[in-house]
Design a protein around this motif. Structure first.
Motif, PDB file in Angstrom:
ATOM      1  N   UNK A 102       0.822  -1.207   0.000  1.00  0.00           N
ATOM      2  CA  UNK A 102       0.000   0.000   0.000  1.00  0.00           C
ATOM      3  C   UNK A 102       0.854   1.254   0.000  1.00  0.00           C
ATOM      4  N   UNK A 103       1.867   1.280   0.852  1.00  0.00           N
ATOM      5  CA  UNK A 103       2.742   2.456   0.946  1.00  0.00           C
ATOM      6  C   UNK A 103       3.442   2.715  -0.389  1.00  0.00           C
ATOM      7  N   UNK A 104       3.920   1.653  -1.030  1.00  0.00           N
ATOM      8  CA  UNK A 104       4.599   1.812  -2.311  1.00  0.00           C
ATOM      9  C   UNK A 104       3.653   2.365  -3.373  1.00  0.00           C
ATOM     10  N   UNK A 105       2.441   1.833  -3.431  1.00  0.00           N
ATOM     11  CA  UNK A 105       1.482   2.294  -4.436  1.00  0.00           C
ATOM     12  C   UNK A 105       1.028   3.725  -4.172  1.00  0.00           C
ATOM     13  N   UNK A 106       0.775   4.048  -2.900  1.00  0.00           N
ATOM     14  CA  UNK A 106       0.362   5.412  -2.565  1.00  0.00           C
ATOM     15  C   UNK A 106       1.499   6.388  -2.851  1.00  0.00           C
ATOM     16  N   UNK A 107       2.740   5.974  -2.569  1.00  0.00           N
ATOM     17  CA  UNK A 107       3.882   6.820  -2.904  1.00  0.00           C
ATOM     18  C   UNK A 107       3.993   7.057  -4.398  1.00  0.00           C
ATOM     19  N   UNK A 108       3.734   6.011  -5.177  1.00  0.00           N
ATOM     20  CA  UNK A 108       3.763   6.138  -6.633  1.00  0.00           C
ATOM     21  C   UNK A 108       2.700   7.120  -7.115  1.00  0.00           C
ATOM     22  N   UNK A 109       1.501   7.022  -6.551  1.00  0.00           N
ATOM     23  CA  UNK A 109       0.421   7.930  -6.939  1.00  0.00           C
ATOM     24  C   UNK A 109       0.741   9.366  -6.528  1.00  0.00           C
ATOM     25  N   UNK A 110       1.378   9.533  -5.375  1.00  0.00           N
ATOM     26  CA  UNK A 110       1.738  10.877  -4.911  1.00  0.00           C
ATOM     27  C   UNK A 110       2.749  11.527  -5.849  1.00  0.00           C
ATOM     28  N   UNK A 111       3.658  10.723  -6.382  1.00  0.00           N
ATOM     29  CA  UNK A 111       4.698  11.257  -7.264  1.00  0.00           C
ATOM     30  C   UNK A 111       4.179  11.503  -8.679  1.00  0.00           C
ATOM     31  N   UNK A 112       3.407  10.561  -9.195  1.00  0.00           N
ATOM     32  CA  UNK A 112       2.972  10.668 -10.593  1.00  0.00           C
ATOM     33  C   UNK A 112       1.707  11.500 -10.772  1.00  0.00           C
ATOM     34  N   UNK A 113       0.871  11.545  -9.717  1.00  0.00           N
ATOM     35  CA  UNK A 113      -0.398  12.290  -9.755  1.00  0.00           C
ATOM     36  C   UNK A 113      -1.333  11.795 -10.860  1.00  0.00           C
ATOM     37  N   UNK A 114      -1.217  10.516 -11.195  1.00  0.00           N
ATOM     38  CA  UNK A 114      -2.023  10.002 -12.306  1.00  0.00           C
ATOM     39  C   UNK A 114      -3.470   9.750 -11.903  1.00  0.00           C
ATOM     40  N   UNK A 115      -3.759   9.812 -10.603  1.00  0.00           N
ATOM     41  CA  UNK A 115      -5.147   9.588 -10.178  1.00  0.00           C
ATOM     42  C   UNK A 115      -5.802  10.873  -9.710  1.00  0.00           C
ATOM     43  N   UNK A 116      -5.278  12.023 -10.157  1.00  0.00           N
ATOM     44  CA  UNK A 116      -5.883  13.301  -9.802  1.00  0.00           C
ATOM     45  C   UNK A 116      -6.990  13.626 -10.797  1.00  0.00           C
ATOM     46  N   UNK A 117      -8.182  13.854 -10.305  1.00  0.00           N
ATOM     47  CA  UNK A 117      -9.307  14.174 -11.182  1.00  0.00           C
ATOM     48  C   UNK A 117      -9.061  15.447 -11.966  1.00  0.00           C
ATOM     49  N   UNK A 118      -8.451  16.454 -11.316  1.00  0.00           N
ATOM     50  CA  UNK A 118      -8.236  17.723 -11.999  1.00  0.00           C
ATOM     51  C   UNK A 118      -7.262  17.571 -13.156  1.00  0.00           C
ATOM     52  N   UNK A 119      -6.280  16.667 -13.020  1.00  0.00           N
ATOM     53  CA  UNK A 119      -5.332  16.445 -14.107  1.00  0.00           C
ATOM     54  C   UNK A 119      -6.022  15.800 -15.296  1.00  0.00           C
ATOM     55  N   UNK A 120      -6.936  14.854 -15.018  1.00  0.00           N
ATOM     56  CA  UNK A 120      -7.690  14.218 -16.086  1.00  0.00           C
ATOM     57  C   UNK A 120      -8.523  15.233 -16.852  1.00  0.00           C
ATOM     58  N   UNK A 121      -9.211  16.110 -16.117  1.00  0.00           N
ATOM     59  CA  UNK A 121     -10.099  17.059 -16.789  1.00  0.00           C
ATOM     60  C   UNK A 121      -9.333  18.181 -17.482  1.00  0.00           C
ATOM     61  N   UNK A 122      -8.181  18.546 -16.931  1.00  0.00           N
ATOM     62  CA  UNK A 122      -7.345  19.528 -17.628  1.00  0.00           C
ATOM     63  C   UNK A 122      -6.875  18.958 -18.960  1.00  0.00           C
ATOM     64  N   UNK A 123      -6.549  17.648 -18.937  1.00  0.00           N
ATOM     65  CA  UNK A 123      -6.143  16.983 -20.178  1.00  0.00           C
ATOM     66  C   UNK A 123      -7.288  16.988 -21.184  1.00  0.00           C
ATOM     67  N   UNK A 124      -8.492  16.725 -20.703  1.00  0.00           N
ATOM     68  CA  UNK A 124      -9.658  16.765 -21.599  1.00  0.00           C
ATOM     69  C   UNK A 124      -9.870  18.174 -22.158  1.00  0.00           C
ATOM     70  N   UNK A 125      -9.686  19.160 -21.290  1.00  0.00           N
ATOM     71  CA  UNK A 125      -9.886  20.540 -21.733  1.00  0.00           C
ATOM     72  C   UNK A 125      -8.870  20.925 -22.793  1.00  0.00           C
ATOM     73  N   UNK A 126      -7.628  20.491 -22.591  1.00  0.00           N
ATOM     74  CA  UNK A 126      -6.582  20.793 -23.562  1.00  0.00           C
ATOM     75  C   UNK A 126      -6.874  20.123 -24.898  1.00  0.00           C
ATOM     76  N   UNK A 127      -7.366  18.879 -24.841  1.00  0.00           N
ATOM     77  CA  UNK A 127      -7.658  18.130 -26.061  1.00  0.00           C
ATOM     78  C   UNK A 127      -8.817  18.753 -26.824  1.00  0.00           C
TER      79      UNK A 127
END
Length: 278
Positions: free
Chosen positions: A242-267
């Motif tokens: 769990x710690x390893x996966x949560x650390x990975x998510x904290x670094x990559x931010x791939x599960x941030x909703x705002x990042x997903x929608x910003x990507x959609x907005x850019x597209x």
């Protein structure tokens, strides 16, 4: 034009308090449910703290953590998943107190928590007109969200114990049953267009008894149908992953909703900003 859209989308989703649902979400969720089951038993029985004292400690930790979660202005992976873990432990203890201390039958607790979950969802929808996790950007919606999650954990513990122990199907059979249920829900969503929100919450509820069955299968004595593995080792291994996966998510931010929608907005920069997902 592009910067305006990106800025608008980023601001609009700045208050998102939960992660996007990815494969990492489900892996960590199952790990958290398993640890919640085994950790509650470990502190209660192995360390000898007792059910009531363990419950008091868990509730205090959960209240403090929820204050931090509600105070935070955005999704923080470590804080969010620590909250889920404590909710998992507390949900287990609620059911254990009802069945072990008060003698309430597992069938009764399963029915009561199922009705309670329906009531939470009905009230949430009546006030907000949505149950989507993509909409958790206000205090009231976040309160409904965590109340629903706590109820799913209590329900999952009761239903998991009911199937494995009261109905005497065993931990392995229970694990297989709940895995099949999740597979059916997934297929219904992707193949038959089951509503995304319905599919999410259905799968979320079932991952709890699945995780509880997995935890019991690994740590319960062989005479009781388990594998008899060390509870300490099981907790440490699952927590480490769990710690390893949560650390990975904290670094990559791939599960941030705002990042997903910003990507959609850019597209879609030549058109309007994406609508609020409901």
């Amino acid at each position: 034009m592009d910067s305006d859209i990106l800025g608008s989308s980023s601001t609009r989703l700045a208050m998102s308090k939960v992660p996007e649902v990815t494969v990492y979400f489900w892996i960590i969720k199952i790990l958290a449910t398993t640890v919640g089951e085994t950790a509650a038993d470990y502190v209660n029985m192995t360390l000898g703290l007792g059910l009531q004292s363990t419950t008091v400690v868990a509730v205090i930790l959960l209240v403090v953590t929820l204050v931090a979660q509600f105070t935070s202005t955005r999704y923080l992976p470590a804080l969010y998943w620590w909250t889920v873990l404590l909710v998992s432990v507390t949900g287990t203890l609620i059911t254990d107190n009802l069945t072990d201390n008060l003698g309430v039958p597992l069938m009764a607790t399963t029915i009561v928590f199922a009705l309670a979950l329906v009531a939470v969802f009905a009230t949430w929808y009546a006030f907000e007109r949505t149950l989507s996790i993509h909409s958790i950007r206000t205090g009231r919606r976040e309160a409904f969200y965590w109340l629903a999650i706590l109820t799913t954990f209590a329900l999952g513990t009761a239903s998991g114990d009911l199937v494995a122990e009261k109905l005497a199907l065993g931990y392995l059979t229970s694990l297989i049953i709940f895995t099949v249920v999740i597979a059916v829900v997934t297929a219904a969503h992707y193949l038959f267009k089951l509503n995304m929100v319905v599919a999410f919450w259905a799968a979320y509820v079932v991952t709890r008894p699945l995780g509880a069955s997995l935890g019991d299968l690994l740590t319960q004595p062989r005479d009781d149908g388990g594998l008899g593995l060390s509870t300490t080792a099981t907790n440490l291994v699952f927590l480490a992953v769990m710690v390893l996966l949560v650390g990975y998510l904290s670094l990559t931010k791939i599960d941030r909703l705002e990042q997903r929608d910003v990507s959609h907005a850019s597209h879609n920069s030549t058109g309007p900003a994406p609508a609020d997902p409901r």
